[in-house]
Design an enzyme around this catalytic site. Structure first.
Site, PDB file in Angstrom:
ATOM      1  N   GLY A   1       0.782  -1.231   0.000  1.00  0.00           N
ATOM      2  CA  GLY A   1       0.000   0.000   0.000  1.00  0.00           C
ATOM      3  C   GLY A   1       0.810   1.274   0.000  1.00  0.00           C
ATOM      4  O   GLY A   1       0.248   2.367  -0.025  1.00  0.00           O
ATOM      5  N   HIS A   2       2.126   1.186  -0.009  1.00  0.00           N
ATOM      6  CA  HIS A   2       2.961   2.398   0.105  1.00  0.00           C
ATOM      7  C   HIS A   2       4.026   2.401  -0.969  1.00  0.00           C
ATOM      8  O   HIS A   2       5.176   2.081  -0.694  1.00  0.00           O
ATOM      9  CB  HIS A   2       3.611   2.433   1.491  1.00  0.00           C
ATOM     10  CG  HIS A   2       4.102   3.784   1.913  1.00  0.00           C
ATOM     11  ND1 HIS A   2       5.357   4.262   1.626  1.00  0.00           N
ATOM     12  CD2 HIS A   2       3.495   4.755   2.611  1.00  0.00           C
ATOM     13  CE1 HIS A   2       5.519   5.457   2.148  1.00  0.00           C
ATOM     14  NE2 HIS A   2       4.401   5.783   2.750  1.00  0.00           N
ATOM     15  N   PHE A   3       3.823   2.689  -2.112  1.00  0.00           N
ATOM     16  CA  PHE A   3       2.611   3.071  -2.802  1.00  0.00           C
ATOM     17  C   PHE A   3       2.440   2.134  -3.984  1.00  0.00           C
ATOM     18  O   PHE A   3       3.451   1.801  -4.606  1.00  0.00           O
ATOM     19  CB  PHE A   3       2.712   4.515  -3.303  1.00  0.00           C
ATOM     20  CG  PHE A   3       2.833   5.519  -2.189  1.00  0.00           C
ATOM     21  CD1 PHE A   3       1.699   5.976  -1.539  1.00  0.00           C
ATOM     22  CD2 PHE A   3       4.063   6.004  -1.789  1.00  0.00           C
ATOM     23  CE1 PHE A   3       1.802   6.919  -0.523  1.00  0.00           C
ATOM     24  CE2 PHE A   3       4.173   6.942  -0.765  1.00  0.00           C
ATOM     25  CZ  PHE A   3       3.046   7.400  -0.135  1.00  0.00           C
TER      26      PHE A   3
END
EC number: 4.2.1.59
Length: 145
Positions: A48-50
């Site tokens: 999720g990052h990123f």
């Protein structure tokens, strides 16, 4: 003094996926340490990052520096935990993020004890990738025996 991943795992209370030190390449117990975190694409935070542009979160770089700092004060000259000290982090000061850290980077973590008073200890910390400074911070910790 050096430590392999097994010694690191015995000395730190952390476990995967929050264990952020792979090995120690140099250490003068109670004074300074140089440790390594191999940053791989399989790290869970990259999901999720990123998406499409994976960057290691700065707070996790600081956490890796904190874990290296902990090893500096809880291990003896043989790289084994003395077992009688726990370390609680109290504050992070002057944190600066200079460059991004991405999968494939080898994060070199350097920490030095710069001040002690009673049961508190201040560390001067820096993280490098290929000898380029990526993060720096001062960490204040309390040691409990």
């Amino acid at each position: 003094m050096q430590m392999d991943h097994k010694q690191v795992m015995r000395a730190l209370p952390h476990s995967y996926p929050f264990l952020l030190v792979d090995k120690v390449t140099e250490c003068i117990p109670g004074e300074c340490i140089v440790a390594v975190k191999n940053v791989t694409f399989n790290e869970p935070f990259f999901v999720g990052h990123f998406p499409g542009n994976p960057i290691m979160p700065g707070v996790l770089i600081v956490e890796a520096l904190a874990q290296a700092s902990m090893l500096c004060v809880v291990c003896d000259a043989d790289g084994e935990s003395t077992g009688d000290t726990s370390v609680l982090f109290m504050s992070i000061d002057s944190a600066r993020f200079r460059k991004v850290v991405v999968p494939g980077d080898v994060l070199v973590l350097k920490s030095s004890v710069c001040h002690r008073r009673g049961n508190s200890c201040r560390f001067d910390c820096r993280a490098y990738v290929e000898d380029v400074l990526v993060t720096e911070a001062q960490i204040l910790a309390m040691m409990n025996k």
